[in-house]
Design a protein around this motif. Structure first.
Motif, PDB file in Angstrom:
ATOM      1  N   PHE A  49      -9.541 -50.369  54.872  1.00 31.67           N
ATOM      2  CA  PHE A  49      -8.978 -49.719  56.063  1.00 31.67           C
ATOM      3  C   PHE A  49     -10.134 -49.292  57.048  1.00 31.67           C
ATOM      4  O   PHE A  49      -9.815 -49.092  58.309  1.00 31.67           O
ATOM      5  CB  PHE A  49      -7.892 -48.832  55.752  1.00 31.67           C
ATOM      6  CG  PHE A  49      -7.448 -47.763  56.693  1.00 31.67           C
ATOM      7  CD1 PHE A  49      -6.437 -48.294  57.784  1.00 31.67           C
ATOM      8  CD2 PHE A  49      -7.870 -46.657  57.123  1.00 31.67           C
ATOM      9  CE1 PHE A  49      -5.642 -47.732  58.624  1.00 31.67           C
ATOM     10  CE2 PHE A  49      -7.357 -46.007  58.273  1.00 31.67           C
ATOM     11  CZ  PHE A  49      -6.354 -46.416  59.003  1.00 31.67           C
ATOM     12  N   ARG A 213      -4.690 -54.259  55.620  1.00 30.63           N
ATOM     13  CA  ARG A 213      -5.296 -52.811  55.646  1.00 30.63           C
ATOM     14  C   ARG A 213      -6.435 -52.983  56.665  1.00 30.63           C
ATOM     15  O   ARG A 213      -6.495 -52.182  57.706  1.00 30.63           O
ATOM     16  CB  ARG A 213      -6.281 -52.715  54.323  1.00 30.63           C
ATOM     17  CG  ARG A 213      -5.060 -52.086  53.262  1.00 30.63           C
ATOM     18  CD  ARG A 213      -4.710 -50.687  53.536  1.00 30.63           C
ATOM     19  NE  ARG A 213      -3.945 -50.080  52.382  1.00 30.63           N
ATOM     20  CZ  ARG A 213      -3.843 -48.814  52.090  1.00 30.63           C
ATOM     21  NH1 ARG A 213      -4.537 -47.899  52.665  1.00 30.63           N
ATOM     22  NH2 ARG A 213      -3.242 -48.727  51.031  1.00 30.63           N
ATOM     23  N   GLY A 217      -6.310 -50.751  60.403  1.00 26.92           N
ATOM     24  CA  GLY A 217      -7.573 -49.874  60.584  1.00 26.92           C
ATOM     25  C   GLY A 217      -8.071 -50.273  61.906  1.00 26.92           C
ATOM     26  O   GLY A 217      -8.385 -49.098  62.683  1.00 26.92           O
TER      27      GLY A 217
END
Length: 343
Positions: A49, A213, A217
């Protein structure tokens, strides 16, 4: 200055980042919790992330350099260093006690109609506003350099910038929504159906979860930078209300184009079916009965730290990547402050 177009597009990306992570991996995008996990018990998903957040600078730097956040120079005095550590510690202590900050409570919690998050936001927002007015009585911020033009005066991007921004937002949105599914289809047994519960630890869906993820992010980092919320002065300008000369209403558009789309999508989709790459949603369900003095006190402490600096955990991560010395001080304080609260 007020940037309605950029902020609206960036806010929509914040919506995409949070709902994509929720409905694909079953996780809430809480920046303070993720940052704490990074230092206490890092996992591949947590690291991925933050790798996505770091990567968010690249497309802006190459294609939209005007939108890259330029942070203020970090003072080298001892008092400034102590202040950075102290504010980081206050935010770390407050968010640990209150179980979240602006991303977890405001972006994600309000859209789930969580009474717990509603109480947190109703506490830290007015406290941040009051703190800013007390700590910065002149209410001047570098986001509004002109002393003659009101800060709420809108500025608009050029046609080339707008077209590039829309293309980038579209590509990132499509990638977040469909790329993990394509990867899951390529790595899982074709006979597996959505009706079968898939645990998060399943190696078959690990690539899809990691992709989600990373893209969450990336999208989250882009959203913070494009809205301008990654810049502390932009936030402080919003907190300068009702002084209209220095008030920047951009954060209001984050509410309109970030939280409202989250609310609509969550209310339409609900939580009757499990997320795509998990057997269940992994977030606490709290009611007004769970509201206690810890939530109120922690939210107030976070509000003080936010009002003093204009920085909360998500933007702090982006700034730490650009200014490591400041990041070492602020994040170090954040970690230390959180350690003062028992798990």
């Amino acid at each position: 200055m007020f940037t309605p177009v950029e902020t609206s597009i960036g806010a929509f990306l914040l919506h995409e980042a949070t709902t994509t992570l929720l409905y694909q991996n079953g996780n809430v995008l809480g920046a303070s919790g993720l940052l704490r996990q990074l230092f206490s018990h890092p996992t591949r998903e947590t690291l991925t992330f933050f790798a996505g957040m770091a990567a968010s600078l690249l497309p802006l730097k190459f294609f939209l350099p005007d939108l890259v956040v330029e942070y203020p120079v970090v003072p080298t005095t001892l008092s400034a260093a102590v202040m950075s550590v102290g504010i980081g510690a206050l935010v770390g202590w407050g968010t640990k006690l209150a179980h979240g900050c602006t991303s977890g409570h405001m972006l994600c919690g309000l859209s789930r109609l969580s009474p717990f998050s509603l109480t947190a936001v109703a506490t830290f927002f007015p406290v941040a506003l009051l703190t800013h007015h007390i700590a910065h009585p002149s209410l001047y911020t570098s986001a509004c350099p002109s002393t003659t033009t009101p800060c709420y005066t809108p500025t608009y991007p050029s046609k080339d910038t707008l077209s590039t921004l829309l293309l980038l937002a579209t590509l990132v949105t499509l990638a977040g929504r469909y790329l993990p599914s394509l990867i899951a289809s390529a790595t899982t047994n074709p006979k597996t159906t959505r009706s079968k519960a898939i645990p998060a630890s399943s190696s078959a869906i690990a690539p899809a979860r990691l992709t989600t993820r990373f893209l969450s992010g990336l999208t989250f980092g882009l959203g913070l930078q494009i809205t301008g919320m990654a810049h502390p002065s932009k936030v402080l300008s919003f907190l300068s209300f009702p002084n209209m000369q220095v008030w920047d209403p951009s954060m209001g558009l984050v509410i309109l184009f970030g939280i409202v789309p989250n609310l609509v999508e969550i209310q339409m989709r609900g939580f009757g079916k499990p997320p795509m790459f998990n057997s269940k949603f992994e977030f606490p369900v709290r009611s007004f009965r769970d509201v206690d003095w810890k939530l109120v006190l922690g939210s107030a402490a976070f509000g003080v730290g936010w009002g003093l600096s204009g920085t909360c955990p998500g933007p702090a991560v982006l700034r730490a990547m650009r200014q490591p010395v400041w990041g070492l001080l602020w994040v170090g304080g954040f970690w230390a402050g959180g350690k003062l609260v028992r798990d």
